[in-house]
Every structure is written in structure tokens, then in C-alpha cells.
Design a protein around this motif. Sequence first.
Motif, PDB file in Angstrom:
ATOM      1  N   VAL A 100       0.856  -1.197   0.000  1.00 17.07           N
ATOM      2  CA  VAL A 100       0.000   0.000   0.000  1.00 17.07           C
ATOM      3  C   VAL A 100       0.886   1.238   0.000  1.00 17.07           C
ATOM      4  O   VAL A 100       1.800   1.357   0.826  1.00 17.07           O
ATOM      5  CB  VAL A 100      -0.943   0.027   1.215  1.00 17.07           C
ATOM      6  CG1 VAL A 100      -1.758   1.312   1.238  1.00 17.07           C
ATOM      7  CG2 VAL A 100      -1.873  -1.178   1.193  1.00 17.07           C
ATOM      8  N   LYS A 106       0.464  -2.332  -4.712  1.00 18.16           N
ATOM      9  CA  LYS A 106      -0.735  -3.099  -5.045  1.00 18.16           C
ATOM     10  C   LYS A 106      -1.984  -2.241  -4.914  1.00 18.16           C
ATOM     11  O   LYS A 106      -2.887  -2.313  -5.754  1.00 18.16           O
ATOM     12  CB  LYS A 106      -0.826  -4.318  -4.130  1.00 18.16           C
ATOM     13  CG  LYS A 106      -1.967  -5.265  -4.460  1.00 18.16           C
ATOM     14  CD  LYS A 106      -1.954  -6.480  -3.538  1.00 18.16           C
ATOM     15  CE  LYS A 106      -3.081  -7.446  -3.873  1.00 18.16           C
ATOM     16  NZ  LYS A 106      -3.091  -8.631  -2.964  1.00 18.16           N
ATOM     17  N   TYR A 107      -2.051  -1.443  -3.829  1.00 18.40           N
ATOM     18  CA  TYR A 107      -3.204  -0.566  -3.596  1.00 18.40           C
ATOM     19  C   TYR A 107      -2.709   0.822  -3.234  1.00 18.40           C
ATOM     20  O   TYR A 107      -1.678   0.979  -2.569  1.00 18.40           O
ATOM     21  CB  TYR A 107      -4.084  -1.082  -2.449  1.00 18.40           C
ATOM     22  CG  TYR A 107      -4.554  -2.498  -2.620  1.00 18.40           C
ATOM     23  CD1 TYR A 107      -5.263  -2.889  -3.754  1.00 18.40           C
ATOM     24  CD2 TYR A 107      -4.315  -3.454  -1.629  1.00 18.40           C
ATOM     25  CE1 TYR A 107      -5.700  -4.189  -3.903  1.00 18.40           C
ATOM     26  CE2 TYR A 107      -4.746  -4.756  -1.773  1.00 18.40           C
ATOM     27  CZ  TYR A 107      -5.443  -5.125  -2.916  1.00 18.40           C
ATOM     28  OH  TYR A 107      -5.869  -6.413  -3.065  1.00 18.40           O
ATOM     29  N   GLU A 108      -3.465   1.835  -3.652  1.00 17.94           N
ATOM     30  CA  GLU A 108      -3.124   3.206  -3.302  1.00 17.94           C
ATOM     31  C   GLU A 108      -3.948   3.668  -2.106  1.00 17.94           C
ATOM     32  O   GLU A 108      -5.167   3.470  -2.057  1.00 17.94           O
ATOM     33  CB  GLU A 108      -3.370   4.142  -4.486  1.00 17.94           C
ATOM     34  CG  GLU A 108      -2.381   3.929  -5.611  1.00 17.94           C
ATOM     35  CD  GLU A 108      -2.497   4.999  -6.678  1.00 17.94           C
ATOM     36  OE1 GLU A 108      -2.081   4.731  -7.806  1.00 17.94           O
ATOM     37  OE2 GLU A 108      -3.001   6.105  -6.368  1.00 17.94           O
ATOM     38  N   HIS A 146     -15.479   7.854  -7.363  1.00 19.16           N
ATOM     39  CA  HIS A 146     -15.372   6.405  -7.453  1.00 19.16           C
ATOM     40  C   HIS A 146     -16.678   5.812  -7.968  1.00 19.16           C
ATOM     41  O   HIS A 146     -17.750   6.443  -7.920  1.00 19.16           O
ATOM     42  CB  HIS A 146     -15.065   5.801  -6.077  1.00 19.16           C
ATOM     43  CG  HIS A 146     -13.757   6.234  -5.496  1.00 19.16           C
ATOM     44  ND1 HIS A 146     -12.583   6.266  -6.205  1.00 19.16           N
ATOM     45  CD2 HIS A 146     -13.432   6.665  -4.236  1.00 19.16           C
ATOM     46  CE1 HIS A 146     -11.594   6.682  -5.435  1.00 19.16           C
ATOM     47  NE2 HIS A 146     -12.086   6.937  -4.236  1.00 19.16           N
ATOM     48  N   THR A 200     -18.629   0.802  -5.089  1.00 14.82           N
ATOM     49  CA  THR A 200     -17.308   0.445  -4.561  1.00 14.82           C
ATOM     50  C   THR A 200     -17.352   0.252  -3.052  1.00 14.82           C
ATOM     51  O   THR A 200     -18.031   0.990  -2.331  1.00 14.82           O
ATOM     52  CB  THR A 200     -16.288   1.545  -4.907  1.00 14.82           C
ATOM     53  OG1 THR A 200     -16.221   1.684  -6.323  1.00 14.82           O
ATOM     54  CG2 THR A 200     -14.912   1.202  -4.366  1.00 14.82           C
ATOM     55  N   HIS A 202     -11.989  -0.182   1.953  1.00 14.06           N
ATOM     56  CA  HIS A 202     -11.270  -1.027   2.893  1.00 14.06           C
ATOM     57  C   HIS A 202     -10.459  -0.124   3.820  1.00 14.06           C
ATOM     58  O   HIS A 202      -9.365   0.329   3.478  1.00 14.06           O
ATOM     59  CB  HIS A 202     -10.355  -2.008   2.150  1.00 14.06           C
ATOM     60  CG  HIS A 202     -11.102  -3.091   1.445  1.00 14.06           C
ATOM     61  ND1 HIS A 202     -10.752  -4.418   1.537  1.00 14.06           N
ATOM     62  CD2 HIS A 202     -12.217  -3.053   0.651  1.00 14.06           C
ATOM     63  CE1 HIS A 202     -11.596  -5.152   0.822  1.00 14.06           C
ATOM     64  NE2 HIS A 202     -12.489  -4.339   0.275  1.00 14.06           N
ATOM     65  N   PHE A 251      -8.239   1.898   1.238  1.00 12.64           N
ATOM     66  CA  PHE A 251      -7.903   1.654  -0.156  1.00 12.64           C
ATOM     67  C   PHE A 251      -9.075   0.965  -0.820  1.00 12.64           C
ATOM     68  O   PHE A 251      -9.972   0.425  -0.154  1.00 12.64           O
ATOM     69  CB  PHE A 251      -6.605   0.838  -0.315  1.00 12.64           C
ATOM     70  CG  PHE A 251      -6.654  -0.544   0.285  1.00 12.64           C
ATOM     71  CD1 PHE A 251      -7.255  -1.611  -0.382  1.00 12.64           C
ATOM     72  CD2 PHE A 251      -6.067  -0.795   1.522  1.00 12.64           C
ATOM     73  CE1 PHE A 251      -7.283  -2.876   0.161  1.00 12.64           C
ATOM     74  CE2 PHE A 251      -6.091  -2.066   2.080  1.00 12.64           C
ATOM     75  CZ  PHE A 251      -6.701  -3.105   1.399  1.00 12.64           C
ATOM     76  N   PRO A 286      -9.847  -2.066  -3.340  1.00 14.99           N
ATOM     77  CA  PRO A 286      -9.073  -3.232  -3.786  1.00 14.99           C
ATOM     78  C   PRO A 286      -9.065  -3.466  -5.286  1.00 14.99           C
ATOM     79  O   PRO A 286      -8.240  -4.224  -5.771  1.00 14.99           O
ATOM     80  CB  PRO A 286      -9.754  -4.396  -3.053  1.00 14.99           C
ATOM     81  CG  PRO A 286     -11.113  -3.913  -2.747  1.00 14.99           C
ATOM     82  CD  PRO A 286     -10.985  -2.443  -2.507  1.00 14.99           C
ATOM     83  N   GLU A 298      -8.406  -1.125  -7.418  1.00 12.26           N
ATOM     84  CA  GLU A 298      -7.555  -0.115  -8.041  1.00 12.26           C
ATOM     85  C   GLU A 298      -6.098  -0.367  -7.705  1.00 12.26           C
ATOM     86  O   GLU A 298      -5.729  -0.570  -6.552  1.00 12.26           O
ATOM     87  CB  GLU A 298      -7.954   1.286  -7.576  1.00 12.26           C
ATOM     88  CG  GLU A 298      -9.330   1.684  -8.054  1.00 12.26           C
ATOM     89  CD  GLU A 298      -9.672   3.114  -7.722  1.00 12.26           C
ATOM     90  OE1 GLU A 298      -8.841   3.773  -7.081  1.00 12.26           O
ATOM     91  OE2 GLU A 298     -10.749   3.564  -8.107  1.00 12.26           O
ATOM     92  N   LYS A 299      -5.255  -0.372  -8.735  1.00 17.74           N
ATOM     93  CA  LYS A 299      -3.824  -0.550  -8.576  1.00 17.74           C
ATOM     94  C   LYS A 299      -3.131   0.657  -9.166  1.00 17.74           C
ATOM     95  O   LYS A 299      -3.661   1.307 -10.066  1.00 17.74           O
ATOM     96  CB  LYS A 299      -3.372  -1.831  -9.286  1.00 17.74           C
ATOM     97  CG  LYS A 299      -1.899  -2.159  -9.099  1.00 17.74           C
ATOM     98  CD  LYS A 299      -1.553  -3.458  -9.794  1.00 17.74           C
ATOM     99  CE  LYS A 299      -0.088  -3.782  -9.629  1.00 17.74           C
ATOM    100  NZ  LYS A 299       0.284  -5.039 -10.317  1.00 17.74           N
ATOM    101  N   THR A 354      -6.093  -0.602 -13.723  1.00 17.53           N
ATOM    102  CA  THR A 354      -7.228  -1.220 -13.048  1.00 17.53           C
ATOM    103  C   THR A 354      -7.088  -2.729 -13.146  1.00 17.53           C
ATOM    104  O   THR A 354      -6.753  -3.268 -14.209  1.00 17.53           O
ATOM    105  CB  THR A 354      -8.544  -0.771 -13.691  1.00 17.53           C
ATOM    106  OG1 THR A 354      -8.639   0.642 -13.585  1.00 17.53           O
ATOM    107  CG2 THR A 354      -9.724  -1.414 -12.981  1.00 17.53           C
TER     108      THR A 354
END
Length: 537
Positions: A354, A396-398, A434, A438, A441, A526, A528, A530-531, A535
Motif C-alpha cells: 500500500v 498493489k493498492y493506493e 469512485h 465500490t 477497505h 484503499f 481493492p 484499483e492498482k 485497473t
Amino acid sequence: MYRKIVYSTFILLFIVGVSFIVFSHDNESTLLEDVNNDGSVDILDLVLVSSAFGGPGDRTSDENPDVNRDGIVNVLDLVRVSNRFGETEHDDHSTYHDIQDNIFDKSCANGACHAPPANAANLNLTYGQSYQDLVDRVPRNQAAADAGMKLVDPNNPDNSFLLTKLKGPEDAAMGGRMPFGMGPVHKGKIDGIWTWIAAGAPRTGKVAGVGDLGILRDPEEVFNPPPPPAPGEGYQIHLPPFKIEPGTEREVFYATQIKDENGQPVEEDIFINRVEIFYPSGSHHFIVYRLTKEGLANGVQNRGVDPSIAVNPEDQFRELDPDDPQVLGNFGIDRLFVVGTQTDDTLFEFPEGVGLRLPGDTVFDLNSHYINLLGDEMLIGETYVNIYTIPEEEVKYEAIEIFVSNRSINVPPNTTRVAKLTWYVEDELERRGHDPDTELHVFLLTSHMHRHGELFEIFQDSSGDLLHRSIAYDDAPITLFPSPLILSVDDGLSFQCTHNNYDKNVPLQFGLTSEDEMCIIFGYYFIPIEKAGETIE
């Protein structure tokens, strides 16, 4: 349409981190349902609440049956004790803890003096043991013992040898001033110990009138700047030295950028996964903001420059005017929050994979608030920030920040009131753009109040589950979720702050100074799907 959410201007928001380290012992007990402070919620606590049923709470007592701090002992308090029946907690948030943390740990409890292996004068001032070794104990110094003194004589500070040693004995037979070989401790810290002893030197509970010992800098304290991250691992940014006159407090802003090894602004995006923050004692808070394109276009970084603030006149500081804070720009328009703390020597890390994305050419606006109200000499403020990054391919996640403030605070004199607000996922998705279905998390939550704040609680809106609690206005705990809290579109976070106003003759309201109040939640989530940079399914 947005529901009732208020985003504050120039919020004093503090404390962030997934892995949070302060180099001392654990603190921040929040088990208010343990009314008698014996470490567990049991039948004795129910008895105490039942016995006080219908009456007012006792906000000065170590055993306050008003569990929810709303000013009256009623069925709500009984329900809270019942719901947490059998829980235990042994953390400490007491005046004794504050003295330990800010005086004994910093100046006395080291291996060469009053800690193992030396235990000088048969005195161990490490956490927990210090209380046993001090209270009602006869000094080893014969002159003090012959005078009938105790190391700490409860209710009798003038007969307490600890205070005599900290002030410096007038009788040479009682030895020299302590700490040995170091400078004196701040007079405000000595006054805090005096007040604690005069109140009976309690092992638990808060003693009124001691104040925040953490913002008092000892006269000869030395601040050693930290080394920057190794090349390729990150960057260091610096808020240079500035002046705080005695009897005042000062909040400043300072614009800067990270630079590469050639001294040039970094061009590519960076992904922050870890931050270290270091500053000398005296700070109420330190915050890293980033200026938006709108803020830069509005010239926020050039407004209100005062050359008299800096130690080096070439450094351009701007000072916040609490009566007109918008002069330096608006939060959410001209600047956005990145990270902050109320604790010196702070380390935080996001979970693996992250990262918080920032453009390399970001203009950071460093915000520092120092308090020197009890000092008799000029205080110098300064902060170093080490920013550690991870490569984009490891992200992996922003991370996305949660930043919500309830400004509807109005507490008349001699009353206690609760301010409530809900942050809705639906509104957040709309505000951020978003997808409306969505899930968020959430992996971190924390809170902030000022000194009149007695209790801060955050609940999951759909279930009512308690997610975060703080009774520490000056150092709120960080709630970390080992598995992220998943919030759907119809969910949210409800939060409430309890403030008291027993020492002011005017209403207590939202504001930016240490004598105003706040009610703020901050955290990170974050999404999950979105990377970084793409995407994923």
C-alpha cells in the motif's frame, strides 16, 4: 447531494501510521467501563454504576461511574459496562504515566543512573517500578531521612525529597541537584510533580492542573538531527529553525519540495510507504500538507511571509492568524493533508503493498505549532521528515485519506456536551468520483481533540460496533485493523466527542488555538480493484 458533513479549514490533524512507534512504554488506556481501575470489567464496576444511578458523574474522580461522560449516571452507563463485561486492559493513561513518560524516562531512567544495572541509591525509576520505589519510601540520604522526609510523601510535596533533588538542595548534606550530569528539568515539570504529590500521588487517574508535560522542553535539552534515508530509499525534508517567544504559542507554515541527488525537484510520481518525523520538545503538533494546483495558482505559499519568525532570515515562514485563517488558504482547496503527529520521534508504515501516491514535484506545506506559554526563554522549533518510498511496481493498492471534522461544538460554561456526526461512504464515493458500488477497505483510524475533550468514539454506522476510542486529547491512540474494515455504499462512520467546559466563563467552540476545541477523525482506506497506474479485476 451530500449529507451533513463538514470539512474544516486548516484542521490541526495529528497522528497517522500503521506501524506506530514512540520510544517509550505503552499508554492510552481506554477501558472506561473498568470504573474501579482494577484491570477488568466485572460485577464491582456494575455495583459502582448502580450505586451512583441518577446522579451526576464525578469528572475529577479516579472512579467515575459516568462511563460515557455525558454528565449523568444512567442506563446508558449500565449498558456499556454490561456490553464489555469480562474485558481486561492494563494500559495506563494517568498523571503518574505522564510524569514517567516525560520526566523519568527522559532524564532519570538509564542504565548509568536510576535503572538496571546501576539502580543508583537503590532507586529504580523505570516504568511501574518507579512508583513502588518512590512513594512512602525513606531516602537513603541520611540528612533527608533524619529530617523525616520521604522520596514522595503523598499530600505533602514540601516533605518530598524527589522535589528537593530536582530543584537543587539548599543543604549540602542532601547532595546535588538531579538529574546528575545533566541540565535541570523544566520548571513546569517540577510544578507538575508538586501538583501530583499534593493530590496524594495517585497511581491511577488524572490530576487536575498538571497540564501537558510533553510540550515542556528542558532548558539544556539537545536536539540531534536524524540522518536522511539512504540514496534510492527516500528523501528528507526539513522545516528549519524558527522562534517562539516566552509566554506565547506560534503556528507556522513553510513551503518546500523534495530534491534529488543533484538538488533538483523530483519529476516522477513517488509512492510513500513509510515516514519518520523528528522534532525537539515543545511541539503541539506537526503536519505535512501538500499544496494543490489551485493553492499554488492562488499564491498561498507567498502569503503572509514574516522574516522575523525564522532564525535564518532567508527562510520564509508564514504565521497562522486564528482570527483570519483563510488568509493562508483553505483546506480541501488550496492544500490537502499528507501526514502528521503530536509525538516526537515517530515512525509509521503502511501495510505491505500500500502506497500513497504523490507527484515528485509536489510542493509540501509544513505546518508546525509550538507552545512556550510556561517558558521564560525563547524556544526554537524545528522538524525533520524522512520520507521512504517503494517502487511503483510494488504498489498493489493506493492509500486514500479520510479527513472529517465536526465544527458544531458549543459547550456553555459549567457543562459537558457531546457533538455527533456521521461520515457516509456514499458521499465519499461521490466526492472522489469512485464507482457508486465500490467498497472501502479502511485500515487505520485515529482522532483529535483539544484539552477540554474527555472522550472520542468512532462507530461503524451499520452495526454500531465501536471501532476507536480515545480519552487522550494530547496523544490519541491509533486504531489499526489487521484485516481492513470493509464499508459498503450504504455504510459509514459515526463519531462523537465529549467536551467539558468547567474552567472558562465563555462558551467553548470550534477553533484553531489550544484553548478552542476540535472533533476530528482521520484515517486511510484503499479500494481493492484499483492498482497504481492501472485497473485490475
